[in-house]
Enzyme design. Structure first.
Site, PDB file in Angstrom:
ATOM      1  N   VAL A 136      -1.940  -7.423  -4.104  1.00  0.00           N
ATOM      2  CA  VAL A 136      -1.585  -8.434  -3.103  1.00  0.00           C
ATOM      3  C   VAL A 136      -2.845  -9.208  -2.731  1.00  0.00           C
ATOM      4  O   VAL A 136      -3.891  -8.622  -2.444  1.00  0.00           O
ATOM      5  CB  VAL A 136      -0.933  -7.780  -1.864  1.00  0.00           C
ATOM      6  CG1 VAL A 136      -0.753  -8.794  -0.747  1.00  0.00           C
ATOM      7  CG2 VAL A 136       0.412  -7.178  -2.256  1.00  0.00           C
ATOM      8  N   GLU A 168     -18.030  18.207   2.182  1.00  0.00           N
ATOM      9  CA  GLU A 168     -17.189  18.920   1.208  1.00  0.00           C
ATOM     10  C   GLU A 168     -17.738  18.739  -0.205  1.00  0.00           C
ATOM     11  O   GLU A 168     -17.805  19.694  -0.979  1.00  0.00           O
ATOM     12  CB  GLU A 168     -15.741  18.420   1.310  1.00  0.00           C
ATOM     13  CG  GLU A 168     -15.098  18.859   2.614  1.00  0.00           C
ATOM     14  CD  GLU A 168     -13.641  18.436   2.755  1.00  0.00           C
ATOM     15  OE1 GLU A 168     -13.260  17.410   2.175  1.00  0.00           O
ATOM     16  OE2 GLU A 168     -12.902  19.140   3.458  1.00  0.00           O
ATOM     17  N   GLY A 185      -0.348   4.310   0.079  1.00  0.00           N
ATOM     18  CA  GLY A 185      -1.194   5.426   0.504  1.00  0.00           C
ATOM     19  C   GLY A 185      -0.444   6.272   1.528  1.00  0.00           C
ATOM     20  O   GLY A 185       0.785   6.263   1.576  1.00  0.00           O
ATOM     21  N   PHE A 186      -1.198   6.957   2.371  1.00  0.00           N
ATOM     22  CA  PHE A 186      -0.556   7.866   3.334  1.00  0.00           C
ATOM     23  C   PHE A 186       0.379   7.108   4.269  1.00  0.00           C
ATOM     24  O   PHE A 186       1.493   7.550   4.533  1.00  0.00           O
ATOM     25  CB  PHE A 186      -1.624   8.596   4.144  1.00  0.00           C
ATOM     26  CG  PHE A 186      -2.284   9.686   3.370  1.00  0.00           C
ATOM     27  CD1 PHE A 186      -1.714  10.945   3.308  1.00  0.00           C
ATOM     28  CD2 PHE A 186      -3.455   9.464   2.686  1.00  0.00           C
ATOM     29  CE1 PHE A 186      -2.298  11.958   2.588  1.00  0.00           C
ATOM     30  CE2 PHE A 186      -4.056  10.468   1.958  1.00  0.00           C
ATOM     31  CZ  PHE A 186      -3.481  11.715   1.906  1.00  0.00           C
ATOM     32  N   ASP A 240      -5.589   3.060   7.862  1.00  0.00           N
ATOM     33  CA  ASP A 240      -7.003   2.661   7.980  1.00  0.00           C
ATOM     34  C   ASP A 240      -7.138   1.158   8.234  1.00  0.00           C
ATOM     35  O   ASP A 240      -8.126   0.709   8.820  1.00  0.00           O
ATOM     36  CB  ASP A 240      -7.759   2.990   6.686  1.00  0.00           C
ATOM     37  CG  ASP A 240      -8.035   4.476   6.535  1.00  0.00           C
ATOM     38  OD1 ASP A 240      -7.609   5.253   7.417  1.00  0.00           O
ATOM     39  OD2 ASP A 240      -8.675   4.859   5.536  1.00  0.00           O
ATOM     40  N   GLY A 300       0.826  -1.204   0.000  1.00  0.00           N
ATOM     41  CA  GLY A 300       0.000   0.000   0.000  1.00  0.00           C
ATOM     42  C   GLY A 300       0.856   1.247   0.000  1.00  0.00           C
ATOM     43  O   GLY A 300       1.654   1.463   0.909  1.00  0.00           O
TER      44      GLY A 300
HETATM   45  C1  LIG Z   1     -12.816  11.220  -0.466  1.00  0.00           C
HETATM   46  C2  LIG Z   1     -11.967  11.127   0.762  1.00  0.00           C
HETATM   47  C3  LIG Z   1     -11.611  12.274   1.445  1.00  0.00           C
HETATM   48  C4  LIG Z   1     -10.833  12.201   2.577  1.00  0.00           C
HETATM   49  N1  LIG Z   1     -10.484  13.360   3.208  1.00  0.00           N
HETATM   50  C5  LIG Z   1      -9.673  13.311   4.261  1.00  0.00           C
HETATM   51  C6  LIG Z   1      -9.248  14.516   4.891  1.00  0.00           C
HETATM   52  O1  LIG Z   1      -9.625  15.622   4.470  1.00  0.00           O
HETATM   53  N2  LIG Z   1      -8.412  14.424   5.944  1.00  0.00           N
HETATM   54  C7  LIG Z   1      -7.984  13.207   6.407  1.00  0.00           C
HETATM   55  O2  LIG Z   1      -7.207  13.170   7.353  1.00  0.00           O
HETATM   56  N3  LIG Z   1      -8.376  12.064   5.856  1.00  0.00           N
HETATM   57  C8  LIG Z   1      -9.203  12.075   4.801  1.00  0.00           C
HETATM   58  N4  LIG Z   1      -9.609  10.911   4.213  1.00  0.00           N
HETATM   59  C9  LIG Z   1      -9.194   9.640   4.833  1.00  0.00           C
HETATM   60  C10 LIG Z   1      -7.801   9.282   4.359  1.00  0.00           C
HETATM   61  O3  LIG Z   1      -7.784   9.234   2.956  1.00  0.00           O
HETATM   62  C11 LIG Z   1      -7.407   7.927   4.906  1.00  0.00           C
HETATM   63  O4  LIG Z   1      -7.528   7.911   6.292  1.00  0.00           O
HETATM   64  C12 LIG Z   1      -5.980   7.623   4.505  1.00  0.00           C
HETATM   65  O5  LIG Z   1      -5.885   7.564   3.107  1.00  0.00           O
HETATM   66  C13 LIG Z   1      -5.515   6.322   5.136  1.00  0.00           C
HETATM   67  O6  LIG Z   1      -4.234   6.040   4.663  1.00  0.00           O
HETATM   68  P1  LIG Z   1      -3.816   4.546   4.354  1.00  0.00           P
HETATM   69  O7  LIG Z   1      -2.410   4.608   3.915  1.00  0.00           O
HETATM   70  O8  LIG Z   1      -4.202   3.678   5.480  1.00  0.00           O
HETATM   71  O9  LIG Z   1      -4.758   4.119   3.159  1.00  0.00           O
HETATM   72  P2  LIG Z   1      -4.791   4.689   1.673  1.00  0.00           P
HETATM   73  O10 LIG Z   1      -4.274   6.065   1.608  1.00  0.00           O
HETATM   74  O11 LIG Z   1      -6.175   4.428   1.193  1.00  0.00           O
HETATM   75  O12 LIG Z   1      -3.791   3.746   0.897  1.00  0.00           O
HETATM   76  C14 LIG Z   1      -4.012   2.376   0.741  1.00  0.00           C
HETATM   77  C15 LIG Z   1      -3.223   1.932  -0.482  1.00  0.00           C
HETATM   78  O13 LIG Z   1      -3.233   0.522  -0.524  1.00  0.00           O
HETATM   79  C16 LIG Z   1      -3.416   0.101  -1.851  1.00  0.00           C
HETATM   80  N5  LIG Z   1      -3.991  -1.237  -1.790  1.00  0.00           N
HETATM   81  C17 LIG Z   1      -5.132  -1.620  -1.175  1.00  0.00           C
HETATM   82  N6  LIG Z   1      -5.308  -2.951  -1.279  1.00  0.00           N
HETATM   83  C18 LIG Z   1      -4.253  -3.416  -1.978  1.00  0.00           C
HETATM   84  C19 LIG Z   1      -3.859  -4.710  -2.402  1.00  0.00           C
HETATM   85  N7  LIG Z   1      -4.583  -5.785  -2.115  1.00  0.00           N
HETATM   86  N8  LIG Z   1      -2.724  -4.835  -3.108  1.00  0.00           N
HETATM   87  C20 LIG Z   1      -1.973  -3.744  -3.419  1.00  0.00           C
HETATM   88  N9  LIG Z   1      -2.289  -2.502  -3.019  1.00  0.00           N
HETATM   89  C21 LIG Z   1      -3.412  -2.334  -2.304  1.00  0.00           C
HETATM   90  C22 LIG Z   1      -4.355   1.137  -2.437  1.00  0.00           C
HETATM   91  O14 LIG Z   1      -4.268   1.188  -3.843  1.00  0.00           O
HETATM   92  C23 LIG Z   1      -3.853   2.411  -1.778  1.00  0.00           C
HETATM   93  O15 LIG Z   1      -2.873   3.055  -2.552  1.00  0.00           O
HETATM   94  C24 LIG Z   1     -10.400  10.950   3.063  1.00  0.00           C
HETATM   95  C25 LIG Z   1     -10.742   9.785   2.391  1.00  0.00           C
HETATM   96  C26 LIG Z   1     -11.525   9.873   1.229  1.00  0.00           C
HETATM   97  C27 LIG Z   1     -11.878   8.614   0.510  1.00  0.00           C
END
Ligand SMILES: Cc1cc2nc3c(=O)[nH]c(=O)nc-3n(C[C@H](O)[C@H](O)[C@H](O)COP(=O)(O)OP(=O)(O)OC[C@H]3O[C@@H](n4cnc5c(N)ncnc54)[C@H](O)[C@@H]3O)c2cc1C
Length: 417
Positions: free
Chosen positions: A75, A167, A9-10, A297, A7
């Site tokens: 994955v 928003e 993401g953030f 998350d 992942g």
């Molecule tokens: C529309 C929207 C607006 C938001 N606004 C805010 C905000 O203003 N402020 C705030 O703090 N939070 C906000 N959030 C919440 C924030 O986006 C999440 O809390 C944050 O992205 C969590 O980070 P993460 O790295 O856990 O997951 P993510 O950032 O979602 O990253 C997960 C990554 O894992 C990858 N992935 C998933 N499953 C697999 C797999 N099986 N194999 C390979 N890759 C995989 C995905 O492609 C993704 O790139 C918002 C969310 C959304 C949807």
């Protein structure tokens, strides 16, 4: 030491960036080749920003990091005993340390009719599809002769009064009343309704009550009808039924009312919290899975008796923490427990207002908006993207213009969707 991060993401990206230049081999895996800045997705869905400014190629982030490699792969599983990650293309990737950072997915709480009818706002394809759908709704309305059908085409129901729903509802109302009103002079836009539905008796439940109330009033000033204390029960054949008994004829339903752990996390045989996130200990390790951490998350991190919210600051702090933990493990040093430091929350309402809560301080209106603007600009990856976003905001601020209103046809010449 081999570190596999699932992942980008953030959480995963922060972890990989922090490990850049450290004496470990990092493999970062994501199903997409980009990192997505989700907080501005609603601006893509409301025609203000181009997708490319909120999605940054993951490989570009690590150009100067010889110890971090990136791979696009889905994955599908983890053999925790053998310490191997499995991918959909048959890959088997061994690790010493594994970091699961797969984020979350939209939760329709088992409502099949809603899942079929609704637009999600969770990733880039969904945001682009929603943007296209809204423009098409107006094109359809422009050629509609039946008054009831016209009203249904121009009724937009957004479910979920959290930051995403608030928003998007505000931005959509502005798009319609400030921009589309000029494009569709032949339409009587008094038929337009943007309705925000929230099950609780206030929007933005995580905020101070005064800020929630401020947000509600501002939304209403933007022309959004706010329905509080109402749950969506059904969405079939363009009819949306609320728990209050109200039925709405609407061709657009946007679902921003729930998230659940991403698909991979649910497939793993690991302990769970009540919200079905992966249970972790105070060092963010998955119990009984040697060398495996979960963050963002995907992970249910409990602090002071409560699970941390699914938000980006939590995810980023956890990512940085685990990177440091991995280095300490490599050096055989003891780990310190993770502790989240709350830097505040914020949400924007329309073009130049926001609510922000930082410790005991709260900001509303234009001041809140400047706080929001600064924090988001700072957080976007890439100087070019920051500049383009800033120019887009300034342009919209001065000219009330949302330039990204193109609807492209499929390769076969059909309208697609
Ligand atoms: C529309 C929207 C607006 C938001 N606004 C805010 C905000 O203003 N402020 C705030 O703090 N939070 C906000 N959030 C919440 C924030 O986006 C999440 O809390 C944050 O992205 C969590 O980070 P993460 O790295 O856990 O997951 P993510 O950032 O979602 O990253 C997960 C990554 O894992 C990858 N992935 C998933 N499953 C697999 C797999 N099986 N194999 C390979 N890759 C995989 C995905 O492609 C993704 O790139 C918002 C969310 C959304 C949807």
């Amino acid at each position: 030491m081999k570190v596999v991060i699932v992942g980008a993401g953030f959480a995963g990206l922060q972890c990989a960036q922090r490990l850049s230049g450290r004496p470990v081999d990092v493999l970062l895996i994501d199903r997409n080749n980009y990192h997505l800045f989700t907080p501005l997705l609603y601006q893509v869905a409301s025609s203000l920003l181009n997708p490319s400014v909120i999605a940054y190629p993951a490989r570009a982030v690590f150009r100067g990091s010889p110890n971090v490699r990136f791979r696009v792969a889905q994955v599908t599983g983890v053999a925790f005993d053998a310490k191997v990650v499995q991918t959909a293309d048959g890959g088997r990737l061994p690790y010493d340390c594994l970091v699961i950072a797969t984020g979350s997915a939209t939760n329709f709480f088992g409502m099949i009719s809603v899942e079929r009818a609704a637009h999600g706002l969770k990733d880039l394809p969904e945001a682009v599809a929603l943007r296209t759908h809204v423009i098409r709704a107006f094109e359809g309305a422009a050629r509609e002769t039946d008054q009831a059908a016209l009203r249904a085409r121009l009724t937009f129901v957004v479910v979920g009064g959290g930051p995403t729903g608030v928003e998007y509802a505000g931005a959509l109302s502005e798009l319609i009343h400030r921009v589309l009103i000029r494009d569709y002079a032949e339409l009587d836009l008094r038929a337009v309704r943007v309705i925000l539905v929230e099950a609780l008796d206030h929007v933005l439940p995580a905020f101070f009550p005064a800020l929630s109330e401020d947000a509600r009033k501002r939304l209403e000033r933007l022309g959004v009808e706010v329905r509080l204390g109402a749950r969506l029960l059904d969405a079939t054949d363009g009819r949306i039924t609320l728990s209050s008994g109200e039925t709405l004829a609407a061709r657009t339903l946007v679902w921003a009312a729930g998230v659940k752990p991403a698909e991979l996390d649910t497939a793993l045989d690991v302990p769970r919290t009540r919200s079905r996130r992966i249970a972790v200990d105070e060092w963010l390790r998955i119990p009984d899975c040697p060398g495996a951490f979960a963050i963002g998350d995907a992970a249910g991190v409990t602090q002071d008796g409560r699970e941390l919210a699914m938000m980006s600051p939590q995810a980023m702090q956890e990512g940085r923490y685990v990177a440091d933990a991995v280095v300490r493990l490599d050096r055989k040093q003891p780990l310190r427990p993770f502790r989240y430091r709350d830097k505040g929350i914020m949400a924007t309402i329309g073009r130049h207002a926001a609510v922000a809560q930082v410790g005991p301080l709260s900001f509303t209106g234009p001041i809140g908006w400047f706080v929001w603007l600064f924090v988001h600009l700072y957080s976007i990856i890439g100087y070019r993207n920051r500049l383009v976003v800033l120019i887009s905001w300034a342009w919209n601020y001065v000219f009330y213009d949302r330039p990204i209103r193109l609807v492209t046809r499929g390769r076969d010449g059909t309208e697609g969707e």
